[in-house]
Motif scaffolding. Structure first.
Motif, PDB file in Angstrom:
ATOM      1  N   VAL A  41     -65.991  98.558 -23.566  1.00  0.00           N
ATOM      2  CA  VAL A  41     -66.898  98.871 -22.463  1.00  0.00           C
ATOM      3  C   VAL A  41     -67.075 100.381 -22.414  1.00  0.00           C
ATOM      4  O   VAL A  41     -66.091 101.126 -22.435  1.00  0.00           O
ATOM      5  N   VAL A  42     -68.324 100.821 -22.378  1.00  0.00           N
ATOM      6  CA  VAL A  42     -68.624 102.235 -22.216  1.00  0.00           C
ATOM      7  C   VAL A  42     -69.509 102.398 -20.993  1.00  0.00           C
ATOM      8  O   VAL A  42     -70.184 101.457 -20.566  1.00  0.00           O
ATOM      9  N   GLY A  43     -69.512 103.589 -20.455  1.00  0.00           N
ATOM     10  CA  GLY A  43     -70.350 103.881 -19.301  1.00  0.00           C
ATOM     11  C   GLY A  43     -71.713 104.381 -19.734  1.00  0.00           C
ATOM     12  O   GLY A  43     -71.886 104.844 -20.869  1.00  0.00           O
ATOM     13  N   PRO A  44     -72.680 104.323 -18.860  1.00  0.00           N
ATOM     14  CA  PRO A  44     -74.031 104.763 -19.196  1.00  0.00           C
ATOM     15  C   PRO A  44     -74.125 106.251 -19.493  1.00  0.00           C
ATOM     16  O   PRO A  44     -75.058 106.697 -20.164  1.00  0.00           O
ATOM     17  N   GLU A  45     -73.148 107.038 -19.042  1.00  0.00           N
ATOM     18  CA  GLU A  45     -73.177 108.486 -19.267  1.00  0.00           C
ATOM     19  C   GLU A  45     -72.438 108.922 -20.525  1.00  0.00           C
ATOM     20  O   GLU A  45     -72.455 110.113 -20.857  1.00  0.00           O
ATOM     21  N   HIS A  46     -71.792 108.004 -21.226  1.00  0.00           N
ATOM     22  CA  HIS A  46     -71.187 108.371 -22.503  1.00  0.00           C
ATOM     23  C   HIS A  46     -72.294 108.821 -23.457  1.00  0.00           C
ATOM     24  O   HIS A  46     -73.405 108.282 -23.436  1.00  0.00           O
ATOM     25  N   THR A  47     -71.984 109.807 -24.296  1.00  0.00           N
ATOM     26  CA  THR A  47     -72.966 110.213 -25.306  1.00  0.00           C
ATOM     27  C   THR A  47     -72.968 109.172 -26.422  1.00  0.00           C
ATOM     28  O   THR A  47     -72.028 108.379 -26.559  1.00  0.00           O
ATOM     29  N   LEU A  48     -74.009 109.215 -27.232  1.00  0.00           N
ATOM     30  CA  LEU A  48     -74.066 108.310 -28.377  1.00  0.00           C
ATOM     31  C   LEU A  48     -72.899 108.558 -29.327  1.00  0.00           C
ATOM     32  O   LEU A  48     -72.331 107.618 -29.876  1.00  0.00           O
ATOM     33  N   ARG A  49     -72.528 109.819 -29.511  1.00  0.00           N
ATOM     34  CA  ARG A  49     -71.398 110.115 -30.391  1.00  0.00           C
ATOM     35  C   ARG A  49     -70.101 109.513 -29.844  1.00  0.00           C
ATOM     36  O   ARG A  49     -69.316 108.937 -30.573  1.00  0.00           O
ATOM     37  N   GLN A  50     -69.876 109.657 -28.537  1.00  0.00           N
ATOM     38  CA  GLN A  50     -68.670 109.070 -27.942  1.00  0.00           C
ATOM     39  C   GLN A  50     -68.659 107.546 -28.129  1.00  0.00           C
ATOM     40  O   GLN A  50     -67.636 106.982 -28.506  1.00  0.00           O
ATOM     41  N   ALA A  51     -69.784 106.914 -27.866  1.00  0.00           N
ATOM     42  CA  ALA A  51     -69.863 105.455 -28.027  1.00  0.00           C
ATOM     43  C   ALA A  51     -69.649 105.063 -29.480  1.00  0.00           C
ATOM     44  O   ALA A  51     -68.902 104.117 -29.774  1.00  0.00           O
ATOM     45  N   ALA A  52     -70.268 105.794 -30.406  1.00  0.00           N
ATOM     46  CA  ALA A  52     -70.125 105.489 -31.828  1.00  0.00           C
ATOM     47  C   ALA A  52     -68.679 105.668 -32.286  1.00  0.00           C
ATOM     48  O   ALA A  52     -68.157 104.851 -33.054  1.00  0.00           O
TER      49      ALA A  52
ATOM     50  N   ALA B 202     -70.990  97.632 -27.957  1.00  0.00           N
ATOM     51  CA  ALA B 202     -70.235  98.011 -26.765  1.00  0.00           C
ATOM     52  C   ALA B 202     -71.009  97.511 -25.558  1.00  0.00           C
ATOM     53  O   ALA B 202     -72.236  97.623 -25.503  1.00  0.00           O
ATOM     54  N   VAL B 203     -70.308  96.957 -24.605  1.00  0.00           N
ATOM     55  CA  VAL B 203     -70.917  96.547 -23.354  1.00  0.00           C
ATOM     56  C   VAL B 203     -71.011  97.776 -22.471  1.00  0.00           C
ATOM     57  O   VAL B 203     -70.065  98.560 -22.382  1.00  0.00           O
ATOM     58  N   VAL B 204     -72.165  97.945 -21.842  1.00  0.00           N
ATOM     59  CA  VAL B 204     -72.383  99.082 -20.960  1.00  0.00           C
ATOM     60  C   VAL B 204     -72.522  98.550 -19.537  1.00  0.00           C
ATOM     61  O   VAL B 204     -73.408  97.743 -19.262  1.00  0.00           O
ATOM     62  N   ILE B 205     -71.616  98.975 -18.690  1.00  0.00           N
ATOM     63  CA  ILE B 205     -71.648  98.562 -17.299  1.00  0.00           C
ATOM     64  C   ILE B 205     -71.951  99.783 -16.460  1.00  0.00           C
ATOM     65  O   ILE B 205     -71.245 100.789 -16.528  1.00  0.00           O
ATOM     66  N   ASP B 206     -73.021  99.672 -15.690  1.00  0.00           N
ATOM     67  CA  ASP B 206     -73.428 100.770 -14.822  1.00  0.00           C
ATOM     68  C   ASP B 206     -72.918 100.468 -13.416  1.00  0.00           C
ATOM     69  O   ASP B 206     -73.398  99.532 -12.777  1.00  0.00           O
ATOM     70  N   PRO B 207     -71.937 101.225 -12.924  1.00  0.00           N
ATOM     71  CA  PRO B 207     -71.375 100.951 -11.600  1.00  0.00           C
ATOM     72  C   PRO B 207     -72.380 101.134 -10.466  1.00  0.00           C
ATOM     73  O   PRO B 207     -72.177 100.624  -9.376  1.00  0.00           O
ATOM     74  N   ASP B 208     -73.483 101.824 -10.735  1.00  0.00           N
ATOM     75  CA  ASP B 208     -74.501 102.046  -9.710  1.00  0.00           C
ATOM     76  C   ASP B 208     -75.591 100.986  -9.698  1.00  0.00           C
ATOM     77  O   ASP B 208     -76.545 101.074  -8.944  1.00  0.00           O
TER      78      ASP B 208
ATOM     79  N   GLY C 119     -75.459  95.915 -19.788  1.00  0.00           N
ATOM     80  CA  GLY C 119     -76.252  96.120 -20.985  1.00  0.00           C
ATOM     81  C   GLY C 119     -75.373  96.068 -22.218  1.00  0.00           C
ATOM     82  O   GLY C 119     -74.151  95.960 -22.129  1.00  0.00           O
ATOM     83  N   ILE C 120     -76.013  96.146 -23.377  1.00  0.00           N
ATOM     84  CA  ILE C 120     -75.269  96.170 -24.628  1.00  0.00           C
ATOM     85  C   ILE C 120     -75.880  97.227 -25.537  1.00  0.00           C
ATOM     86  O   ILE C 120     -77.095  97.381 -25.611  1.00  0.00           O
ATOM     87  N   MET C 121     -74.998  97.985 -26.176  1.00  0.00           N
ATOM     88  CA  MET C 121     -75.403  98.967 -27.169  1.00  0.00           C
ATOM     89  C   MET C 121     -74.834  98.501 -28.499  1.00  0.00           C
ATOM     90  O   MET C 121     -73.654  98.159 -28.575  1.00  0.00           O
TER      91      MET C 121
ATOM     92  N   ALA D 129     -75.813 106.899 -23.489  1.00  0.00           N
ATOM     93  CA  ALA D 129     -75.844 105.466 -23.801  1.00  0.00           C
ATOM     94  C   ALA D 129     -76.926 104.740 -23.013  1.00  0.00           C
ATOM     95  O   ALA D 129     -77.612 103.868 -23.554  1.00  0.00           O
ATOM     96  N   ALA D 130     -77.107 105.098 -21.755  1.00  0.00           N
ATOM     97  CA  ALA D 130     -78.065 104.395 -20.893  1.00  0.00           C
ATOM     98  C   ALA D 130     -79.482 104.396 -21.458  1.00  0.00           C
ATOM     99  O   ALA D 130     -80.249 103.475 -21.187  1.00  0.00           O
ATOM    100  N   ALA D 131     -79.816 105.399 -22.251  1.00  0.00           N
ATOM    101  CA  ALA D 131     -81.167 105.501 -22.796  1.00  0.00           C
ATOM    102  C   ALA D 131     -81.334 104.734 -24.104  1.00  0.00           C
ATOM    103  O   ALA D 131     -82.452 104.660 -24.630  1.00  0.00           O
ATOM    104  N   HIS D 132     -80.258 104.161 -24.623  1.00  0.00           N
ATOM    105  CA  HIS D 132     -80.318 103.547 -25.950  1.00  0.00           C
ATOM    106  C   HIS D 132     -79.614 102.200 -25.985  1.00  0.00           C
ATOM    107  O   HIS D 132     -78.792 101.931 -26.861  1.00  0.00           O
ATOM    108  N   LEU D 133     -79.941 101.366 -25.054  1.00  0.00           N
ATOM    109  CA  LEU D 133     -79.307 100.059 -25.029  1.00  0.00           C
ATOM    110  C   LEU D 133     -80.284  99.022 -24.527  1.00  0.00           C
ATOM    111  O   LEU D 133     -81.385  99.331 -24.116  1.00  0.00           O
ATOM    112  N   THR D 134     -79.860  97.798 -24.578  1.00  0.00           N
ATOM    113  CA  THR D 134     -80.666  96.682 -24.106  1.00  0.00           C
ATOM    114  C   THR D 134     -80.127  96.245 -22.759  1.00  0.00           C
ATOM    115  O   THR D 134     -78.945  95.896 -22.640  1.00  0.00           O
ATOM    116  N   TRP D 135     -80.992  96.296 -21.738  1.00  0.00           N
ATOM    117  CA  TRP D 135     -80.602  95.820 -20.412  1.00  0.00           C
ATOM    118  C   TRP D 135     -80.987  94.358 -20.237  1.00  0.00           C
ATOM    119  O   TRP D 135     -80.364  93.643 -19.472  1.00  0.00           O
ATOM    120  N   GLU D 136     -82.027  93.907 -20.935  1.00  0.00           N
ATOM    121  CA  GLU D 136     -82.458  92.515 -20.835  1.00  0.00           C
ATOM    122  C   GLU D 136     -81.615  91.682 -21.803  1.00  0.00           C
ATOM    123  O   GLU D 136     -82.099  91.174 -22.805  1.00  0.00           O
TER     124      GLU D 136
END
Length: 130
Positions: A13-24, A35-41, A46-48, A68-75
Motif C-alpha cells: 500500500v502506498v499513499g497518493p503523495e508518494h513519488t513514482l520513484r518511491q513507489a517503484a 501497489a494499492v493506493v489508498i487516499d485517506p482524504d 486505486g491501483i498503480m 502516485a495519485a496522478a498515475h494510477l487507476t481509480w476506476e
C-alpha cells in the motif's frame, strides 16, 4: 479454486503523495507488479502498476517529482475472495488488466494477478499430468 486461494494477501500500500520513484522502489523491493493506493482524504482505492510507472518514464516525466495519485487507476475493477479464478481471469481479459484488487467487504484483502492465476493453473496441470 477461489480467488482467496491464489491471491497475494500481503498487499503493498502506498499513499497518493508518494513519488513514482518511491513507489517503484517499494514495488521492486517486494517483487510485486502493483501497489494499492489508498487516499485517506477520499473513499477511493486505486491501483498503480508497473505499466503506470513505465508510461510515466516513457513520457519523460520526473519520477522524483510525479506523485502516485496522478498515475494510477481509480476506476478499479474489484474481485471478491469467493470469485473463481475463471471469473477473475474473465474480468482481467474484459478490462485489459493484469491485476485486480480483492475486497472483502470494504477492506482490501489482497491482489490477484495474471501471474498468480498462471502459477495455480500450471501447478494443477503438473499434478494432473504427473
Amino acid at each position: 479454486m477461489q480467488v482467496r486461494e491464489a491471491m497475494t494477501s500481503e498487499v503493498l500500500v502506498v499513499g497518493p503523495e508518494h513519488t513514482l520513484r518511491q513507489a517503484a522502489r517499494m514495488m521492486s523491493a517486494r517483487g510485486v507488479g502493483s501497489a494499492v493506493v489508498i487516499d485517506p482524504d477520499s473513499e477511493g482505492i486505486g491501483i498503480m502498476t508497473e505499466r503506470d510507472v513505465l508510461n510515466a518514464i516513457g513520457a519523460g516525466l520526473d519520477c522524483d517529482v510525479e506523485r502516485a495519485a496522478a498515475h494510477l487507476t481509480w476506476e478499479v475493477v474489484y474481485a471478491v475472495p469467493e470469485w473463481t479464478l475463471e471469473e477473475a481471469a474473465v474480468a482481467m481479459a474484459r478490462g485489459g488488466f493484469r491485476h485486480l484488487v480483492v475486497l472483502d467487504g470494504r477492506e482490501v484483502a489482497g491482489v490477484i494477478s495474471v501471474r498468480d492465476i498462471m502459477r495455480v493453473w500450471a501447478a494443477g496441470r503438473m499434478v494432473s499430468t504427473g
